[in-house]
Scaffold this active site. Structure first.
Site, PDB file in Angstrom:
ATOM      1  CE  LYS A  58      -3.350   2.507   2.842  1.00 32.04           C
ATOM      2  NZ  LYS A  58      -4.082   2.534   4.129  1.00 32.04           N
ATOM      3  CB  SER A 157      -0.163  15.300  20.113  1.00 34.70           C
ATOM      4  OG  SER A 157      -1.172  15.158  21.075  1.00 34.70           O
ATOM      5  CE1 TYR A 184      -6.378  10.059  17.745  1.00 34.35           C
ATOM      6  CE2 TYR A 184      -7.671  11.967  18.411  1.00 34.35           C
ATOM      7  CZ  TYR A 184      -6.692  11.399  17.610  1.00 34.35           C
ATOM      8  OH  TYR A 184      -6.033  12.162  16.680  1.00 34.35           O
ATOM      9  CE  LYS A 188      -2.527  10.554  18.928  1.00 37.23           C
ATOM     10  NZ  LYS A 188      -1.544  10.601  17.804  1.00 37.23           N
TER      11      LYS A 188
END
Length: 321
Positions: A58, A157, A184, A188
């Site tokens: 890919k 981030s 998430y 971060k």
């Protein structure tokens, strides 16, 4: 920094007039979106860029523009296999680079996942914390000897760090009900705290580390979001902006999104960005309060929190750095 850049600046504008001949840069996640654009911009300005990707087939298809830019700009580009959700893959890639012994002037930790359904990496870590933080933590620390004096680490981030601080007691949601956005946010925040502590440990030899928020961009990162999820998120952001007297949310282009990464890696003064969080090509102000908006939450820059996360991360991955 003689020229001011902002939210609408692009990679090519930030790097205008910059010659990176002889510089070696490692960029993780060069199979789509920001990673491809970051690699393209650097290679177009004569840098040698090593891109990493989990799926090399890919990545080869996605980076034809990078090869063209490298050829035209006097740079070069190559790919290496790295699956950040597998510590075996992380260690194998790091070992190959250490054996080769070629240094890097910049490492841009770009790869990541967002709002993924609950799951685990190959080593049993919650997917987002394991991929976004622990994979990079292990990989970057292993190759840290390759970072040249005067080098730079840039961790990607997000304003999503405002969703949640790290949970040092339950990093894998063993006791906490899973929420993809909280997960998430934790990952971060971890990216920022990792930069804070890495900067403290390496700045005496001139290596500085920073974290950046690229802005809102439509990339493959949002593949786990439905249209309804996206509309709800934007509605929440706009409500927060309106309350703060700010304009409505608008997406950035991919070249605009990657601009802060290359600015922080190449253009910004190391003493200005080291140990900080940047957005829109400047160091962000500390901003508390709810909602997704500009600035960085105080907990994400907390030096003691950063040290504690480092110790936990070492314990989780079974290595000390």
């Amino acid at each position: 920094m003689t020229q001011e850049f902002g939210s609408q600046s692009t990679t090519d504008e930030v790097l205008a007039g910059v010659n990176l001949h002889g510089k070696r840069v490692l960029v993780t996640g060069t199979s789509a979106g920001l990673g491809v654009e970051t690699a393209r911009a650097l290679a177009a300005h004569s840098a040698h860029v090593l891109g990493t990707a989990r799926d090399l087939a890919k990545a080869r298809q996605a980076t034809s523009s990078v090869l063209e830019a490298a050829k035209a700009g006097g740079g070069s580009f190559e790919l290496a296999e790295l699956d950040l959700a597998s510590l075996a893959s992380v260690r194998a890639c790091a070992d190959r680079l250490l054996a080769a012994g070629e240094g890097f002037d910049m490492v841009i930790a770009n790869a990541g996942v967002m709002a993924a359904p609950f799951g685990h990496t190959q080593d049993g870590f919650e997917t987002q914390f394991g991929t976004n933080h622990l994979g990079h933590f292990t990989f970057i620390n292993r190759i840290a000897p390759l970072l040249s004096a005067g080098g730079r680490l840039v961790n990607l981030s997000s304003a999503g760090h405002r969703f949640a601080d790290v949970d040092l007691d339950d990093p894998n949601f063993a006791q906490t009900p899973y929420d993809p956005w909280v997960a998430y946010g934790r990952s971060k925040t971890a990216n920022i705290l990792f930069a804070v502590e890495f900067d403290r440990r390496h700045r005496d030899r001139g290596v500085r580390a920073t974290a950046v928020h690229p802005g809102g961009i439509r990339t493959e990162l949002s593949r786990h979001m439905s249209q309804a999820d996206e509309e709800a998120l934007i509605s929440t952001i706009n409500a927060t902006n309106a309350a703060a007297g700010l304009p409505p949310f608008t997406y950035k282009s991919i070249p605009q999104g990657a601009a802060t990464s290359v600015w922080a890696a190449v253009v910004a003064d190391g003493d200005a960005v080291g140990g900080h969080y940047c957005e829109d090509c400047h160091v962000a102000a500390v901003q508390d309060g709810e909602g997704l908006r500009g600035g960085v939450r105080p907990y994400a820059l907390d030096a003691e929190r950063a040290k504690a996360l480092w110790v936990l991360s070492e314990r989780l991955v079974g290595e000390q750095f």
